[in-house]
Design a protein around this motif. Structure first.
Motif, mmCIF file in Angstrom:
data_model
loop_
_atom_site.group_PDB
_atom_site.id
_atom_site.type_symbol
_atom_site.label_atom_id
_atom_site.label_comp_id
_atom_site.label_asym_id
_atom_site.label_seq_id
_atom_site.Cartn_x
_atom_site.Cartn_y
_atom_site.Cartn_z
ATOM 1 N N LYS A 1 10.017 -5.931 2.613
ATOM 2 C CA LYS A 1 9.133 -5.949 3.780
ATOM 3 C C LYS A 1 9.718 -5.134 4.939
ATOM 4 O O LYS A 1 10.829 -4.644 4.861
ATOM 5 N N CYS B 1 12.421 -7.705 7.091
ATOM 6 C CA CYS B 1 13.306 -8.662 6.410
ATOM 7 C C CYS B 1 13.491 -8.181 4.976
ATOM 8 O O CYS B 1 12.887 -7.198 4.582
ATOM 9 N N CYS C 1 12.611 -9.698 2.174
ATOM 10 C CA CYS C 1 11.702 -10.285 1.179
ATOM 11 C C CYS C 1 11.019 -9.213 0.352
ATOM 12 O O CYS C 1 10.727 -8.128 0.849
ATOM 13 N N THR D 1 8.840 -15.162 0.946
ATOM 14 C CA THR D 1 8.912 -15.425 2.390
ATOM 15 C C THR D 1 10.315 -15.861 2.792
ATOM 16 O O THR D 1 11.121 -16.273 1.953
ATOM 17 N N CYS D 2 10.588 -15.766 4.102
ATOM 18 C CA CYS D 2 11.861 -16.210 4.651
ATOM 19 C C CYS D 2 11.601 -16.583 6.112
ATOM 20 O O CYS D 2 10.482 -16.404 6.601
ATOM 21 N N CYS E 1 9.840 -13.534 8.191
ATOM 22 C CA CYS E 1 8.428 -13.157 8.027
ATOM 23 C C CYS E 1 7.485 -14.350 8.157
ATOM 24 O O CYS E 1 6.269 -14.168 8.160
HETATM 25 ZN ZN ZN Z 1 10.884 -12.397 4.815
#
Ligand code: ZN
Ligand code: ADP
Ligand code: MG
Length: 479
Positions: free
Chosen positions: A20, A23, A25, A37-38, A41
Motif C-alpha cells: 500500500k 504502510c 500491507c 490491514t494494519c 491503514c
Molecule cells: Zn496497512
C-alpha cells in the motif's frame, strides 16, 4: 442553433505496487476481508504514514509518458470528509502541489491526431469498501472491508479539450493503454482498477465561454462512458433549447436505461478543507530520480503504432488494433519474424485470433496459442498447402489444443488437393449429375459456377484448391 460539447475527464488508476501507499500491507486482490490491514491503514491513533517509493516511481513514469512537468517539490494534503469506508476521516491526497502538471496525451480519431491536455496528475490513497449484500442487507447491516484502504491511486485530470463522446473514448483507451504499457496499472475498468468521472457542458458552436458543467459518475466500461456522454450532451442541449439553464450537479449514469440522473447539486457539494498533511514531509524529487525512471520507459502505444506503419506497411487501423495490447503487438512481431507476410498475419490476428480472445475475454498470453502457430497457418495457406477455409478449422483446433498446425494438417489429411487429374474427374461427375444446372449455365446463367465449385468442395471435404477447381469447371463447361 448548433451546439458543441466540452468534456474533461478525471481518471483514477489503481497502481500495481505490491504494498500500500503508506504502510507495508499487501495490495493483493481477493483476500478475505480486512486481512490486508494494519494500524496505519485502518487509521488508529498515533500511527505515522511512510511513503512507498515505488508509488513515486510509478507516478514519475506516468508523468513522463504523458509529457507532464514533474514538480520537484510536491506535497501531500488531507482531504477531509466522513464516510464509514474512510477510517481516518480524511483521505491523503495531493492538492495545490501535485507531482505532475501540464502534459498531454495524443489520440487518433478518424485518422486525425489530436492532443488532449493533462492538467495534473497526483498520488492518493483509495478508500475501503462497504459490503451490503445478502443477509446483512436484510438485517439493515453493512460491513466494511479495509483491504482496499490505502491502495495507491493516480488521479489524472484532463483539460476540457475533448469535443465528442468518440474523442472521450479514444482518450480513455489511449490513457489506459499507456498505463498498461508502463506496467503500472492493469487497466481493468470492469474491476475498478481504472475508473473515470466525466465532466461535460455544451455551448453554442463558435462560442468562447464554457457552459455550466455536470459531472457524471458510475460508468464501469469505455462503452458506458461514451453512452453517458451521448445522453448527457443531448439532455443539456434540450434544456437550453427549451429556454432552461443547466444546473451544476453530479449525475449518476444508469447502464440499464442509458440515462443520467441527478445525485447532488453544487449546494450539497462537500467542502473538503484541504490542508498539507503534517505527518508527511514535502516530497523532493531530484533529476537523478527522474532520469533513473526515464531509462525504464518502454516504447509507448503511439510510438509503436508509428513504427508498425513504417516497418510493416500496414494500414493505420491494423496498427491501432495490434498495438492496443503490448502482448498482442509482441505476438504479431514474433509471428512476422517466422513468416514475413505482415498483412497476412495481421489479417489473421484481427479476424480469427481476436474473435477467440474476445469470446473468452482473455489476453493472448493466457491461451495456448503461440506466434509460431499463426505463422505456420498463414505460411501453409500462402504456399497453397491448405485452403483458407481449412486454415480456419485448423486454427480452431490449434487454439483449443496448442498442437502444431503442420501436425494437424498431416494427421487429418487436410493437404489441399491440387492434383489436376483427380479434380477433373470429380468435376466431370458433378456436371454429369446436374444436367439442369449445366443447361442453365450454357444459356448464360454463368453464376451457377459457384454451385458447381461448392459441389466439388463438398466431394473433397473442402480440400480442393478452389482456384484450380474454378479453372477446370470453366474449361469443361465451355467444351
Ligand atoms: Zn496497512
Ligand atoms: P471542479 O472544481 O468542479 O473539480 P475543475 O476545474 O477541477 O472542476 O475541473 C474538473 C474537470 O472538469 C477537469 O477535467 C476539467 O477539464 C473539466 N471541466 C472544467 N470545466 C468544464 C466545463 N465547463 N465543461 C466541461 N468540462 C469542464
Ligand atoms: Mg477539481
Amino acid at each position: 442553433m448548433e451546439y458543441e460539447a466540452v468534456i474533461g475527464l478525471e481518471v483514477h488508476a489503481q497502481l500495481k505496487t505490491e504494498s500500500k501507499i503508506f504502510c507495508g500491507c499487501s495490495t493483493r486482490f481477493g483476500e478475505s476481508p480486512n486481512r490486508n490491514t494494519c494500524p496505519v491503514c485502518t487509521g488508529m491513533p498515533g500511527v505515522l504514514p511512510v511513503l512507498n517509493r515505488r508509488v513515486v516511481d510509478f507516478a514519475i513514469k506516468a508523468a513522463l509518458a504523458t509529457n507532464c512537468t514533474i514538480q520537484r517539490r510536491n506535497v501531500f494534503a488531507r482531504k477531509n470528509y466522513y464516510y464509514p469506508d474512510l477510517p481516518k476521516g480524511y483521505q491523503i491526497s495531493q492538492y495545490e502541489l501535485p507531482i505532475a502538471t501540464g502534459g498531454y496525451v495524443e489520440i487518433v480519431v478518424g485518422g486525425e491526431r489530436k492532443r488532449i491536455g493533462i492538467t495534473r496528475i497526483h498520488m492518493e490513497e483509495d478508500a475501503g469498501k462497504l459490503v451490503h449484500e445478502g443477509e446483512f442487507e436484510k438485517a439493515h447491516h453493512s460491513l466494511v472491508d479495509f483491504n482496499r484502504a490505502a491502495v495507491p491511486l493516480l488521479e489524472i485530470v484532463s483539460e476540457p479539450d475533448i469535443r465528442s463522446p468518440e474523442e472521450g473514448g479514444a482518450y480513455l483507451r489511449m490513457l489506459r493503454d499507456i498505463l498498461v504499457y508502463l506496467d503500472i496499472c492493469d487497466g481493468n475498468m470492469e474491476e475498478g482498477s481504472f475508473r473515470c468521472d466525466a465532466n461535460v457542458s455544451v455551448r453554442p458552436k463558435g462560442a468562447k465561454e464554457f457552459g455550466t458543467k455536470t459531472e457524471l459518475k458510475n460508468m464501469n466500461s469505455f462503452r458506458n462512458v461514451e453512452r453517458a456522454l451521448e445522453y448527457e450532451i443531448q439532455r443539456q442541449i434540450q434544456v437550453l433549447r427549451e429556454g432552461g439553464t443547466v444546473v451544476q450537479e453530479t449525475r449518476l449514469f444508469d447502464a440499464n436505461t442509458g440515462r443520467t440522473v441527478s445525485m447532488r447539486t453544487k449546494e450539497e457539494a462537500h467542502d473538503y478543507r484541504y490542508f498539507p498533511d503534517p505527518d508527511l514531509v514535502p516530497l523532493e524529487i531530484d533529476d537523478e530520480w527522474v532520469e533513473r525512471v526515464r531509462k525504464t520507459l518502454p516504447e509507448l502505444p503511439l510510438e509503436k503504432i508509428d513504427r508498425f506503419q513504417k516497418e510493416y506497411s500496414l494500414p493505420l487501423y491494423d496498427c491501432q488494433i495490434l498495438c492496443s495490447s503490448k502482448n498482442l503487438a509482441d505476438f504479431f512481431e514474433e509471428a512476422v519474424k517466422l513468416h514475413p507476410n505482415p498483412k497476412g498475419i495481421s489479417n489473421w490476428i484481427m479476424a480469427e485470433v481476436l474473435r477467440e480472445l474476445n469470446r473468452e475475454k482473455v489476453d493472448i498470453s493466457e491461451t495456448k496459442l503461440k506466434p509460431a502457430h499463426v505463422a505456420s497457418i498463414v505460411k501453409l495457406i500462402d504456399e497453397g498447402t491448405i485452403s483458407g477455409k481449412i486454415g480456419k478449422s485448423v486454427f480452431e483446433e490449434v487454439y483449443r489444443t496448442g498442437e502444431s498446425p503442420e501436425k494437424i494438417v498431416e494427421e487429418r489429411g487436410l493437404v489441399q488437393v491440387s492434383d489436376e487429374a483427380a479434380l477433373e474427374e470429380i468435376a466431370r461427375k458433378v456436371l454429369e449429375n446436374h444436367p439442369k444446372e449445366v443447361e442453365s449455365y450454357k444459356k448464360g446463367k454463368t453464376g451457377v459456377i459457384g454451385f458447381f465449385v461448392g459441389q466439388v468442395m463438398k466431394e473433397t471435404k473442402g480440400k480442393a484448391n478452389p482456384k484450380l477447381v474454378n479453372e477446370i469447371l470453366r474449361r469443361l463447361l465451355s467444351s
